[in-house]
Design a protein around this motif. Structure first.
Motif, PDB file in Angstrom:
ATOM      1  N   ARG A  65      36.783  45.450  45.991  1.00 60.43           N
ATOM      2  CA  ARG A  65      36.915  44.823  44.665  1.00 60.43           C
ATOM      3  C   ARG A  65      36.634  43.324  44.755  1.00 60.43           C
ATOM      4  NH1 ARG A  65      36.103  48.886  43.379  1.00 60.43           N
ATOM      5  NH2 ARG A  65      37.309  50.521  42.337  1.00 60.43           N
ATOM      6  N   ILE A  66      35.551  42.895  44.076  1.00 54.06           N
ATOM      7  CA  ILE A  66      35.214  41.472  44.047  1.00 54.06           C
ATOM      8  C   ILE A  66      35.698  40.978  42.710  1.00 54.06           C
ATOM      9  CG2 ILE A  66      33.354  39.783  44.180  1.00 54.06           C
ATOM     10  CD1 ILE A  66      33.913  41.489  46.727  1.00 54.06           C
ATOM     11  N   GLN A  67      36.692  40.127  42.715  1.00 53.12           N
ATOM     12  CA  GLN A  67      37.337  39.652  41.487  1.00 53.12           C
ATOM     13  C   GLN A  67      38.074  38.344  41.743  1.00 53.12           C
ATOM     14  OE1 GLN A  67      40.057  43.151  41.256  1.00 53.12           O
ATOM     15  NE2 GLN A  67      41.680  41.705  41.824  1.00 53.12           N
ATOM     16  N   PRO A  68      38.478  37.657  40.670  1.00 52.25           N
ATOM     17  CA  PRO A  68      39.226  36.395  40.856  1.00 52.25           C
ATOM     18  C   PRO A  68      40.580  36.718  41.477  1.00 52.25           C
ATOM     19  CG  PRO A  68      38.185  36.452  38.718  1.00 52.25           C
ATOM     20  CD  PRO A  68      38.145  37.863  39.260  1.00 52.25           C
ATOM     21  N   LEU A  69      41.189  35.719  42.081  1.00 51.35           N
ATOM     22  CA  LEU A  69      42.516  35.925  42.676  1.00 51.35           C
ATOM     23  C   LEU A  69      43.503  36.204  41.565  1.00 51.35           C
ATOM     24  CD1 LEU A  69      42.779  32.978  45.244  1.00 51.35           C
ATOM     25  CD2 LEU A  69      42.255  35.371  45.722  1.00 51.35           C
ATOM     26  N   THR A  70      44.552  36.938  41.880  1.00 50.56           N
ATOM     27  CA  THR A  70      45.559  37.251  40.872  1.00 50.56           C
ATOM     28  C   THR A  70      46.852  36.498  41.181  1.00 50.56           C
ATOM     29  OG1 THR A  70      46.280  39.179  42.149  1.00 50.56           O
ATOM     30  CG2 THR A  70      44.628  39.551  40.434  1.00 50.56           C
ATOM     31  N   GLU A  71      46.898  35.903  42.382  1.00 54.52           N
ATOM     32  CA  GLU A  71      48.098  35.174  42.786  1.00 54.52           C
ATOM     33  C   GLU A  71      47.682  33.843  43.400  1.00 54.52           C
ATOM     34  OE1 GLU A  71      51.195  36.297  42.380  1.00 54.52           O
ATOM     35  OE2 GLU A  71      50.458  38.183  41.501  1.00 54.52           O
ATOM     36  N   PRO A  72      48.513  32.819  43.279  1.00 57.93           N
ATOM     37  CA  PRO A  72      48.179  31.528  43.894  1.00 57.93           C
ATOM     38  C   PRO A  72      48.209  31.649  45.418  1.00 57.93           C
ATOM     39  CG  PRO A  72      50.424  31.511  43.141  1.00 57.93           C
ATOM     40  CD  PRO A  72      49.786  32.731  42.529  1.00 57.93           C
ATOM     41  N   VAL A  73      47.426  30.823  46.096  1.00 62.63           N
ATOM     42  CA  VAL A  73      47.373  30.839  47.552  1.00 62.63           C
ATOM     43  C   VAL A  73      48.136  29.673  48.167  1.00 62.63           C
ATOM     44  CG1 VAL A  73      45.871  30.723  49.565  1.00 62.63           C
ATOM     45  CG2 VAL A  73      45.128  31.958  47.527  1.00 62.63           C
TER      46      VAL A  73
ATOM     47  N   ALA B  45      35.490  27.655  47.618  1.00 65.26           N
ATOM     48  CA  ALA B  45      36.485  26.604  47.416  1.00 65.26           C
ATOM     49  C   ALA B  45      37.526  26.595  48.534  1.00 65.26           C
ATOM     50  CB  ALA B  45      37.171  26.804  46.063  1.00 65.26           C
ATOM     51  N   LEU B  46      37.959  27.761  48.957  1.00 62.87           N
ATOM     52  CA  LEU B  46      38.960  27.827  50.025  1.00 62.87           C
ATOM     53  C   LEU B  46      38.376  27.332  51.348  1.00 62.87           C
ATOM     54  CD1 LEU B  46      40.701  31.245  49.243  1.00 62.87           C
ATOM     55  CD2 LEU B  46      41.708  28.956  49.131  1.00 62.87           C
TER      56      LEU B  46
ATOM     57  N   SER C  88      31.095  34.731  52.197  1.00 65.24           N
ATOM     58  CA  SER C  88      30.942  35.878  51.284  1.00 65.24           C
ATOM     59  C   SER C  88      32.304  36.498  51.039  1.00 65.24           C
ATOM     60  CB  SER C  88      29.979  36.922  51.870  1.00 65.24           C
ATOM     61  OG  SER C  88      30.405  37.408  53.109  1.00 65.24           O
ATOM     62  N   PRO C  89      32.534  36.939  49.797  1.00 63.11           N
ATOM     63  CA  PRO C  89      33.830  37.549  49.489  1.00 63.11           C
ATOM     64  C   PRO C  89      33.996  38.849  50.272  1.00 63.11           C
ATOM     65  CG  PRO C  89      32.289  37.911  47.708  1.00 63.11           C
ATOM     66  CD  PRO C  89      31.665  36.895  48.618  1.00 63.11           C
ATOM     67  N   GLY C  90      35.242  39.117  50.632  1.00 63.03           N
ATOM     68  CA  GLY C  90      35.516  40.355  51.367  1.00 63.03           C
ATOM     69  C   GLY C  90      36.088  41.394  50.433  1.00 63.03           C
ATOM     70  N   HIS C  91      37.267  41.105  49.873  1.00 60.20           N
ATOM     71  CA  HIS C  91      37.975  42.042  48.991  1.00 60.20           C
ATOM     72  C   HIS C  91      38.998  41.250  48.176  1.00 60.20           C
ATOM     73  CE1 HIS C  91      39.664  45.811  47.648  1.00 60.20           C
ATOM     74  NE2 HIS C  91      40.780  45.708  48.352  1.00 60.20           N
ATOM     75  N   LEU C  92      39.178  41.620  46.941  1.00 67.56           N
ATOM     76  CA  LEU C  92      40.172  41.002  46.052  1.00 67.56           C
ATOM     77  C   LEU C  92      39.998  39.484  45.882  1.00 67.56           C
ATOM     78  CD1 LEU C  92      43.304  43.024  47.234  1.00 67.56           C
ATOM     79  CD2 LEU C  92      41.765  43.505  45.305  1.00 67.56           C
ATOM     80  N   ILE C  93      38.744  39.010  45.901  1.00 67.54           N
ATOM     81  CA  ILE C  93      38.466  37.585  45.729  1.00 67.54           C
ATOM     82  C   ILE C  93      37.023  37.491  45.225  1.00 67.54           C
ATOM     83  CG2 ILE C  93      37.463  37.180  47.991  1.00 67.54           C
ATOM     84  CD1 ILE C  93      39.075  34.587  48.162  1.00 67.54           C
ATOM     85  N   ASP C  94      36.625  36.331  44.733  1.00 70.21           N
ATOM     86  CA  ASP C  94      35.238  36.198  44.278  1.00 70.21           C
ATOM     87  C   ASP C  94      34.560  35.113  45.118  1.00 70.21           C
ATOM     88  OD1 ASP C  94      36.045  33.717  43.214  1.00 70.21           O
ATOM     89  OD2 ASP C  94      36.389  34.574  41.231  1.00 70.21           O
TER      90      ASP C  94
END
Length: 230
Positions: free
Chosen positions: A30-38, A197-198, A185-191
Motif C-alpha cells: 500500500r503506497i499512501q500518506p502516513l496515517t500517524e506522526p513519526v 522528506a524523511l 522509493s516507498p516500501g509500504h504504508l508511505i508515499d
DNA sequence: GCGACAG
DNA sequence: ATCTTGTCGC
C-alpha cells in the motif's frame, strides 16, 4: 520484544519460488500518506566476511527530531539464500527480523538499505519488509536496480522521478551538494514525497542518511568483534 | 540474442 | 557486500 507478522515461511525457498511469492505478495503493498506522526525511525543493514555465510545483522532506532540513537540491536546469523538481483529480501530479511525481535521499541518507520517499489515486480526489500513489520517502510539505495531518471540539480534536496514502464517508482535524490544521488522509493504504508522528506530529515552531512549509516557502522563493528551481539 | 543487475 | 592506500577535486 518488538514483534512482526510472519506472512510466510523463508525456509526451503528456491529462487523460482521466491519470484512466485513476490508476485503473490505485491498486491498487498500500500503506497499512501502516513496515517500517524513519526517520532522514531530505524535503519537496518547486514554485513559479512567474503566467502562466508555468517551474517551480522543490525537495527538502529533514532529519534527523528534529534537524530540521537535511542536503541540498537544486533545478531549473528547465517544466510540461507544467495544474493540474486531482485531477490535481496530473501537473503537479508530473515536475519533482520531476528534483530527486530530484540528491540524494546517498535519504530514508527523503517528505512532499508535497498529498494522499495523501485523493483522489477514492485516489491523490493523495503516493501517486503513492510508487509512483515506492518508499518511504514521505505528504501534508500546507493545504486539503481531498475528505472531511468534525469540527473537532478547538483544542490542538496533536489530530486527527479525514477520511472519504469511508465510507472513513477522512486526518486533520485541529492542528499549532499555535488555528490551522486541516492535512490529513494516507498516500501509500504508511505508515499514517495514522505520518503524523500524523511531521508532529508535524517541528514548529518553525509550522502548516506543517518539510520542506514549507523546501522552500517553497527554491523561492521559486530563483524569485527568490536562490540557484543546485543 | 545481448547486456544490466539493490546488497 | 567484501578485499584495500593513496589520491584527485571541491
Amino acid at each position: 520484544m518488538a514483534h512482526y507478522q510472519p506472512i510466510h515461511d523463508w525456509t526451503a525457498v528456491t529462487p523460482a519460488e521466491a519470484v512466485a511469492l513476490q508476485q503473490q505478495l505485491r498486491s498487498q503493498i500500500r503506497i499512501q500518506p502516513l496515517t500517524e506522526p513519526v517520532r522514531t525511525i530505524a535503519g537496518c543493514d547486514i554485513s559479512f566476511n567474503k566467502y562466508e555465510e555468517t551474517v551480522y545483522a543490525g537495527i538502529v532506532v533514532l529519534d527523528l527530531e534529534t537524530l540521537d540513537t535511542i536503541e540498537e540491536a544486533g545478531v549473528v546469523s547465517t544466510a540461507t539464500f544467495p544474493y540474486v538481483p531482485g531477490l535481496l529480501s530473501f537473503r537479508e530479511i530473515p536475519s533482520l527480523l531476528e534483530a527486530w525481535q530484540k528491540l524494546t521499541i517498535e519504530p514508527d518507520v523503517v528505512m532499508f538499505d535497498g529498494q522499495g517499489i523501485a523493483h522489477p515486480r514492485r516489491i523490493g526489500i523495503a516493501s517486503h519488509g513492510g508487509l512483515f513489520l506492518n508499518r511504514p517502510t521505505f528504501g534508500c539505495a546507493k545504486s539503481v536496480l531498475v528505472g531511468k531518471y534525469e540527473e537532478p540539480a547538483p544542490e542538496r534536496g533536489s530530486w527527479s522521478p525514477m520511472t519504469h514502464y511508465r510507472d513513477v517508482i522512486g526518486a533520485a535524490l541529492r542528499t549532499k551538494n555535488k555528490v551522486n544521488p541516492v535512490y529513494v522509493s516507498p516500501g509500504h504504508l508511505i508515499d514517495l514525497e514522505t520518503a524523500v522528506a524523511l531521508t532529508l530529515a535524517c541528514d548529518k552531512g553525509y550522502r548516506i542518511p543517518e539510520p542506514t549509516r549507523r546501522a552500517h557502522n553497527l554491523v561492521n563493528a559486530l563483524r569485527r568483534g568490536e562490540r557484543p551481539a546485543s
